[in-house]
Design an enzyme around this catalytic site. Structure first.
Site, short mmCIF file in Angstrom:
data_model
loop_
_atom_site.label_atom_id
_atom_site.label_comp_id
_atom_site.label_asym_id
_atom_site.label_seq_id
_atom_site.Cartn_x
_atom_site.Cartn_y
_atom_site.Cartn_z
N SER A 1 -35.14 9.70 -3.35
CA SER A 1 -34.51 11.23 -3.64
C SER A 1 -35.76 11.87 -4.66
CB SER A 1 -33.25 11.12 -4.08
OG SER A 1 -32.24 11.09 -2.96
N HIS B 1 -28.05 16.09 -8.59
CA HIS B 1 -29.07 15.73 -7.80
C HIS B 1 -30.12 16.87 -7.24
CE1 HIS B 1 -30.94 14.01 -4.11
NE2 HIS B 1 -30.81 12.81 -4.50
N ASP C 1 -30.14 20.29 -0.82
CA ASP C 1 -29.69 19.64 -1.67
C ASP C 1 -28.23 19.83 -2.26
OD1 ASP C 1 -29.59 17.26 -3.92
OD2 ASP C 1 -31.79 16.99 -3.18
#
Ligand SMILES: *[C@@H]1O[C@H](CO)[C@@H](O)[C@H](O)[C@H]1NC(C)=O
Ligand SMILES: *[C@@H]1O[C@H](CO)[C@@H](O)[C@H](O)[C@H]1NC(C)=O
Ligand SMILES: *[C@@H]1O[C@H](CO)[C@@H](O)[C@H](O)[C@H]1NC(C)=O
Ligand SMILES: *[C@@H]1O[C@H](CO)[C@@H](O)[C@H](O)[C@H]1NC(C)=O
Ligand SMILES: *[C@@H]1O[C@H](CO)[C@@H](O)[C@H](O)[C@H]1NC(C)=O
Length: 765
Positions: free
Chosen positions: A543, A198, A138
């Site tokens: 996600s 994220h 990520d």
């Protein structure tokens, strides 16, 4: 989200790039993945790749400048910077299978755990759980977050030293490495620190530690934790903020270069992690043949490493949008939790509009403020300024200071203007945003009906005064069962080879998920002006769904360390909660159902597969043998016994769901061959239950399975008979009414949906 401008922007970049290339064909390089044949040539591993490069490189170029990675686990071949002539030379080499440009992938952007019934205090093997390592590919991690504290944790499992850049590791985060050799200039320092948020969010959903009093400005307040709070996190940073434009005022974007992703997977396989969580991918599906990440995940699967990936956020574009759809991957769609967010817009005179579409963390406005409605009138100067954003700032007499502003459409630049002008708030006609609005100033997002109510109000009253309230959240279990998010990408698989593998596999919480956030990241990535900083954030997307599934898979693995990735995946799928078509579209939105940990430890029976089964499946599809050898990294692959002349065409994987594409308006008789493994009881009898609609027939043979020992395997066939009559007179689509079979011994319920279809690309059901 903002697809159009991004698309145009890419096109522009592409045009610029090709112009540059045309001007300068000899020196311009691009990054390519060079897939090699397996065989008796000497061009293997790094020295061999160097030798091959030295034979094809233009005179003035050095091998060290061209060579980027040699892969050993994830990909048979290497990555290199090549000119067009070098690429052509390489492509003509006998030893080379393909030379493909490295793609850029994108991010598929707490109570959710109790919601799926994985309570903190339930059955847990904390010691075994802490042996588990999840690889999170990520944007890096914010290691200073409370959710990653290592209080009371034992030392990292053996072999986990020296896997940490930037010295940020502890006993929770035991690996942290970064990979960037992309072509765009970096807009951040090369480190594992998460400047996006994220990666921190995803990692904390999987394995964050219990953190009390987590909330987003008071919203979604409670104790936050990951699904397997004892498991270890290994961070592989592959997504970066880069400048893709020469224009310095264009904000950076997040990209995940394919060749760097493969390098990370290479290391994750070498590190022997237990699971890979991958919340990225292409925006649109790419053919399996070209999907190098899927092939890398096949190699991981061969090593017993399960891969869990997001389905994509392109569901609003309808069918055939699912990504990461290879059969060895767990492909995860996004569903709602039972948390509701209500935001009031109060109009002068007492009328109230309630938006369910908004997260407004700002305090309720102190009084009613004047409302300005923006129009589409092209002659209006203001509108011009909005449309052609290069113009000067809004003039003073048009200043929005102290007002609530109503927009029909919105782009981030307008928000910046509103912030600059000290507008009090923002009201948007947000039909089809696909996710809740969150902005760096008080806001309400209205649906079409509500927008027209507001519009009427503006017309009726001369003085328009409104007040935006702070969002209130509540837990309201849905009586109709779980529901998928409209943004979650839909099956069927676009690739012809995979059209009979139902995707996505499963839905998991992915809407309005509160989890950890990086204090070095924007709360709202679209808005550079937003300077708020917080340890938590609420995010939506597949996600966020993917790490939920990853965690339940790890949880199950902590009880059954020897299970194959396919067995674990089967358990998650067959014990998932039934989702109904009227509420959630159909199986192409949610696969087997909604992730639920309640029965996951006791699936009863599993549909297991070994890497050889995937090989047979690919052989049956007539896959090129040299490619298969390269994809499997195995010279002894032999397809001669599994070719197109054999029966069972298109259905060779022992998959927990059953799906086939048929011709429209034709009778069909399909046979699915399946084998189940008894993991439940020593001696038990399973009977099949069927749900079949009138006009269709499902024959299961045999209808009873008698098991007399653990791990015993039994075969059965499912024959489906019917006709693919179009769903209406004007439709060219067919989808068999909801059909499934369930094996049950009275205690375990092993459910498999059967999906027979004929669907045109345009279908959006
Ligand atoms: C999970 O399963 C349990 C038991 O079947 C059920 O009560 C619960 O509603 C399910 N939860 C979800 C989120 O589907
Ligand atoms: C809201 O948006 C929809 C669709 O974009 C449009 O048809 C409608 O006219 C808008 N409503 C108002 C009040 O502007
Ligand atoms: C290579 O493939 C063959 C045939 O599928 C299989 O039996 C063998 O175990 C594989 N070898 C490796 C090292 O994976
Ligand atoms: C296909 O399979 C049959 C039966 O195993 C075999 O005899 C034949 O040679 C195979 N054909 C090819 C093209 O591999
Ligand atoms: C099949 O499922 C439908 C929808 O849930 C239900 O109405 C019907 O009763 C079921 N039929 C059988 C035979 O279980």
């Amino acid at each position: 989200m903002a697809n159009l401008p991004a698309y145009l922007f890419l096109l522009l970049i592409f045009l610029l790039a090709s112009l540059a290339e045309a001007n300068n064909p000899r020196t311009v390089t691009n990054i390519y993945l060079v897939r090699m044949k397996l065989g008796s040539h000497g061009y293997v591993s790094r020295p061999g790749h160097h030798a091959l490069l030295s034979e094809v490189l233009d005179e003035e170029r050095a091998v060290a400048d061209a060579h980027i990675y040699s892969y050993t686990e994830s990909f048979t071949g290497f990555a290199a910077r090549l000119t067009e002539t070098e690429r052509q030379k390489l492509e003509r080499r006998r030893e080379v299978l393909s030379v493909s440009p490295s793609r850029d992938f994108v991010l598929h952007t707490t109570r959710s755990w109790d919601f799926v019934n994985l309570p903190l205090k339930g059955t847990r093997r904390a010691d075994k759980e802490s042996d588990m390592v999840v690889a999170v590919l990520d944007t890096g991690i914010w290691p200073h977050s409370e959710v990653f504290n290592d209080k009371g944790m034992s030392p990292a499992p053996p072999g986990w030293d020296n896997k940490c850049n930037d010295k940020i590791c502890n006993k929770k985060i035991i690996g942290a490495r970064s990979y960037y050799t992309g072509k765009w200039p970096l807009a951040e320092k090369k480190s594992v620190i998460d400047l996006n948020g994220h990666g921190t969010h995803v990692a904390s959903i999987v394995a964050g530690r219990e953190t009390e009093d987590a909330s987003f400005y008071g919203l979604a307040k409670g104790t936050l934790r990951g699904g397997v709070p004892n498991a270890r996190i290994a961070v592989y940073k592959i997504c970066w903020k880069v400048y893709k434009s020469e224009n310095p005022t264009t904000p950076p974007v997040s990209e995940c270069p394919e060749h760097d992703t493969l390098a990370a997977i290479d290391d994750a396989i070498k590190d022997k992690v237990d699971m890979i969580s991958y919340s990225q991918g292409s925006t649109y599906p790419i053919p399996l043949l070209e999907d190098n990440v899927a092939w890398a995940f096949l190699k991981a699967t061969g090593k017993g490493i399960m891969t869990s990936a997001s389905a994509g956020n392109n569901g609003l574009s309808g069918s055939y949008t699912v990504t990461n759809g290879a059969p060895w991957i767990l492909t995860v769609a996004a569903s709602y939790t039972d948390r509701k967010f209500k935001t009031l817009l109060e109009l002068q005179g007492g009328k109230r509009i309630t938006s369910m579409n908004t997260i407004n963390p700002f305090d309720t406005q102190k009084s009613l403020y004047p409302l300005v409605e923006e129009t589409f009138d092209r002659s209006a100067r203001r509108c011009e300024l909005i449309q052609f954003r290069e113009g000067p700032a809004f003039s003073d007499h048009m200043n929005d200071e102290g007002k609530d502003v109503f927009f029909n459409l919105l782009n981030p630049r307008q928000v910046e203007k509103l912030l600059e002008e000290k507008a009090k708030g923002l009201i948007i006609n947000a039909t089809n945003m696909g996710q809740k609005c969150q902005f760096p100033l008080p806001c309400v997002c209205l649906n079409e009906k509500q927008a027209s109510t507001l519009h009427k109000y503006v017309k009726e009253y001369s003085k328009h005064l409104v007040k935006i309230h702070k969002t209130k959240d509540s837990i309201a279990p849905s009586h109709n069962g779980p529901r998928t998010a409209a943004l979650s990408s839909m099956g069927p698989n676009r690739d012809k080879i995979l059209e009979n593998v139902l995707k996505p596999d499963i839905a998991a919480p992915g809407v309005d998920i509160l989890a950890g956030w990086s204090k070095e990241a924007k709360l709202n990535p679209g808005f550079p002006e937003d300077n708020r900083v917080l340890d938590f954030n609420i995010m939506t997307g597949t996600s966020m769904a993917c790490p939920h599934a990853t965690a339940v898979a790890l949880y199950l693995k902590s009880f059954n360390p020897g299970w194959s990735p396919a067995a674990i995946k089967s358990a998650l799928m067959t014990t998932s909660t039934y989702m109904n078509r009227t509420l959630s579209g159909n199986e192409f939105r949610y696969g087997a159902g909604n992730l639920n940990a309640t029965n996951v430890l006791n699936p009863g029976l599993v549909y297991d597969s070994q890497p050889d089964d995937y090989k047979d499946f690919l052989c049956m599809q007539g896959y090129n043998i040299e490619r298969l050898k390269s994809h499997f990294g195995n010279k002894t692959i032999d397809c001669s016994k599994k070719n197109r002349t054999t029966d069972q065409l298109g259905d060779y994987i022992n998959y927990p769901t059953m799906s086939t594409n048929v011709k429209i308006n034709t009778p069909f008789k399909l046979v699915f061959y399946r084998t189940v493994t008894n993991v439940g009881c020593v001696s038990c009898i399973y009977n099949v239950e069927k749900n079949v609609s009138k006009g269709f027939k499902v024959i299961v043979e045999p209808e009873t399975l008698r098991f007399s020992y653990l791990n015993e395997k039994k075969q059965f066939t499912v024959t489906v008979i019917g006709r693919s009559t179009p769903m209406s007179e004007t439709s060219e689509n067919f989808l068999m009414p909801e059909t499934w079979i369930t094996w049950s011994d009275g205690k375990h319920f092993v459910r498999s949906p059967i999906v027979v279809y004929s669907i045109h690309k345009e279908y959006e059901g």
